[in-house]
Design an enzyme around this catalytic site. Structure first.
Site, short mmCIF file in Angstrom:
data_model
loop_
_atom_site.label_atom_id
_atom_site.label_comp_id
_atom_site.label_asym_id
_atom_site.label_seq_id
_atom_site.Cartn_x
_atom_site.Cartn_y
_atom_site.Cartn_z
N LYS A 1 -5.88 -1.37 8.38
CA LYS A 1 -5.29 -1.63 9.73
C LYS A 1 -5.56 -1.97 10.85
O LYS A 1 -7.06 -2.40 10.86
CB LYS A 1 -5.38 -0.16 9.66
CG LYS A 1 -4.07 0.71 9.04
CD LYS A 1 -3.22 1.14 9.48
CE LYS A 1 -2.26 1.98 8.71
NZ LYS A 1 -1.17 2.30 8.49
N HIS B 1 -0.61 4.20 -3.56
CA HIS B 1 0.09 2.62 -3.73
C HIS B 1 -1.07 1.27 -4.63
O HIS B 1 -0.50 0.85 -5.11
CB HIS B 1 0.37 1.96 -2.50
CG HIS B 1 1.32 2.57 -1.56
ND1 HIS B 1 2.01 4.07 -1.86
CD2 HIS B 1 1.04 3.27 -0.60
CE1 HIS B 1 2.89 3.99 -0.58
NE2 HIS B 1 2.19 3.55 0.34
C1 BG6 Z 1 2.93 4.10 3.53
C2 BG6 Z 1 1.16 4.50 4.82
O1 BG6 Z 1 2.15 4.69 2.92
O2 BG6 Z 1 3.08 2.79 3.78
C3 BG6 Z 1 1.53 3.72 5.97
O3 BG6 Z 1 1.19 5.73 4.41
C4 BG6 Z 1 1.77 2.28 5.54
O4 BG6 Z 1 0.21 3.31 6.55
C5 BG6 Z 1 2.74 2.12 4.41
O5 BG6 Z 1 1.51 1.31 7.17
C6 BG6 Z 1 2.65 0.63 4.46
O6 BG6 Z 1 4.16 0.34 4.13
P1 BG6 Z 1 4.54 -1.32 3.54
O7 BG6 Z 1 5.89 -0.69 2.07
O8 BG6 Z 1 4.90 -1.91 4.83
O9 BG6 Z 1 3.41 -2.34 3.04
#
Ligand code: BG6
Length: 504
Positions: free
Chosen positions: A349, A259
């Site tokens: 986290k 991401h």
């Molecule tokens: C996921 C991760 O890809 O993205 C998670 O595995 C994380 O650990 C999540 O919580 C976060 O996504 P968003 O869209 O809530 O920021």
């Protein structure tokens, strides 16, 4: 059969197809995928010739499976619940039990898909969604690939077969290469959709529009004017019930290699020649290729690992675990545009709040004219808010009325306020794109491998080091050491506050 009453016409209407979800009894299907499909249907983007088959290892009563997904639509869909529209979709949902690596189960699935194809008129088009543990990717892809080859040999008119792969795309570079080689044995790159749901977020897509639909940024979007870039993805949630997965992943693999690198490459790439999938991905790839891999010594200097207090006590976590739940990094992009501009990434986290932002901080204006006020002039800054309060804020300086004082003020753009409508969920956009065969918002093989090439030296240096991650308080902004880390350069982390503020 229930009618949808939302005609699907025009170029944005998805083609006839059958969607098969492997791992369909998992949370993702109920919370994200089926609600996204429902939203697409309500928006008039799905044709009548469409059905979903959930494939899973568990025995499941088909009616109960359907009802559970219907309830998921009611709870999680973006658009208001309409029982008739939900019934339209539920009439098209089926369940097939089988083993992921079992050839016989795959053959049964293929037979079922052919029957459903005849019933719904899906033109032989198949979209496979792999929402399964990584160790099952191989067995499923192998079976899907062999059936694909067999069908292609027997029948000239087979329609398309595409596969959507959920992360993690490997655990490190060698395993990513191995997975990609397996995929490539049966599927061409244009048939593979490595999903990164951050790319489906409207605000992430807006980074490109913001940069390239406005002339004013480009001249100052480089190392001559920008002092640093920060990217923060902070989460309030802890690892919850996912400790089993997270222990083998950690923050770097879970969020940074995918991401955050994707967002970073959109922020730092050169303008693409066109918006075609490959032109955009070529430019993103160049950014990843220009990121300098770190030596073990540089890993010590440019990274901070943290672990929140209490993580080791969570169920499924090794009491001696060194898994990082927080990571801060300083990267360098070695190209003409970015050389010398530090890029700071921070993710964790169990932090104070959920917020994802890109912060661009420009260099100070020459302090020649307005330098006799009580405070030094603030530098210009932009915060691109990915979530929540999607939009951006800009910090500029202005004269205080009836005084010679200069004060920094904010200009704010809020998506919701300006456009009213709730933007589509990431999975809506991405599922629809896979159906229409547009890979722009998916990670290409070379991007994924380049990203692992940056992260592998960090993972190796960490695993060879005796050091443990620094502990931090749940609900804080991470370990103190991360503050010292950025402080060494005279900079500080941007503190996300109210939606309209730009601080620091
Ligand atoms: C996921 C991760 O890809 O993205 C998670 O595995 C994380 O650990 C999540 O919580 C976060 O996504 P968003 O869209 O809530 O920021």
């Amino acid at each position: 059969m229930t009618a949808l009453n939302t005609p699907c016409t025009g170029s944005r209407c998805a083609p006839a197809c059958l969607l098969t979800i492997f791992g369909a009894t998992g949370d993702l299907t109920r919370r994200k995928l089926i609600p996204a499909i429902y939203d697409l249907a309500v928006e008039g983007l799905l044709p009548e010739n469409f059905a979903v088959v959930g494939f899973g290892r568990r025995e499941q009563d088909e009616a109960k499976f359907r009802e559970n997904l219907r309830a998921g639509i009611e709870e999680f869909a973006r658009l208001p619940y309409d029982s008739q529209k939900a019934a339209w979709l539920c009439d098209r949902i089926f369940y097939q039990m089988g083993g992921y690596g079992d050839a016989d189960s795959h053959q049964k699935l293929e037979t079922r898909l052919s029957e459903l194809d005849a019933k719904f008129g899906a033109a032989g088009n198949r979209l496979y969604y792999l929402s399964i543990p990584p160790e099952e990717f191989g067995p499923v892809l192998e079976n899907l690939g062999q059936i694909k080859q067999k069908v292609a040999q027997n029948d000239a008119q087979t329609g398309w077969r595409r596969v959507i792969v959920e992360k993690p795309f490997g655990q490190d570079l060698p395993s990513a290469v191995e997975l990609n080689q397996l995929i490539a044995r049966y599927f061409s790159e244009s048939e593979v959709f490595r999903i990164d749901h951050y790319l489906g977020k409207e605000t992430v897509q807006n980074i490109m529009a913001h940069r390239f639909a406005n002339i004013m940024w480009e001249p100052i979007w480089n190392n001559r004017y920008i002092d640093y870039i920060q990217l923060v993805v902070a989460e309030k949630v802890d690892v919850g019930t996912r400790a089993g997965y997270y222990e083998t992943s950690g923050a770097l693999r879970d969020m940074v290699v995918n991401h955050m690198f994707q967002v970073l490459s959109l922020v730092c790439m050169e303008p693409p020649t066109s918006l075609s999938a490959d032109d955009v991905r070529d430019e993103k790839l160049k950014v990843l290729r220009a990121i300098k891999p770190m030596s073990p010594e540089e890993v010590r200097e440019n990274t901070v690992r943290g672990q929140y207090r209490g993580y080791k006590q969570a169920q499924g976590v090794d009491p001696e675990s060194k898994t990082e739940t927080y990571v801060a990094l300083k990267l360098e992009i070695n190209n003409w545009r970015w050389s010398g501009v530090p890029i700071y990434l921070r993710h964790g986290k169990n932090l104070e709040k959920r917020v994802s932002e890109v912060v661009i901080r420009w260099k100070d204006a020459p302090s020649v004219l307005f330098n006799d006020g009580p405070d030094p002039l603030k530098s210009n800054m932009m915060v691109m808010r990915i979530q929540p309060h999607d939009g951006f804020a800009l910090r500029v300086n202005a004269k205080v009325p009836s005084s010679n004082e200069i004060k920094d003020v904010r200009m704010n753009f809020d998506y919701h306020e300006t456009f009213g409508a709730e933007p589509p969920e990431a999975y809506e956009r991405l599922l629809h794109d896979a159906m229409i065969g547009d890979g722009t918002l998916f990670t290409r093989r070379d991007e994924s491998e380049s990203a692992w090439g940056i992260v592998d030296p960090i993972l190796n240096a960490w695993s060879q080091s005796e050091d443990k991650p620094f502990e931090y308080e749940p609900g804080s902004w991470g370990p103190e050491e991360a503050v010292e880390f950025i402080g060494k350069t005279g900079r500080k982390w941007h503190t996300p506050r109210l939606m309209e503020t730009v601080t620091g």
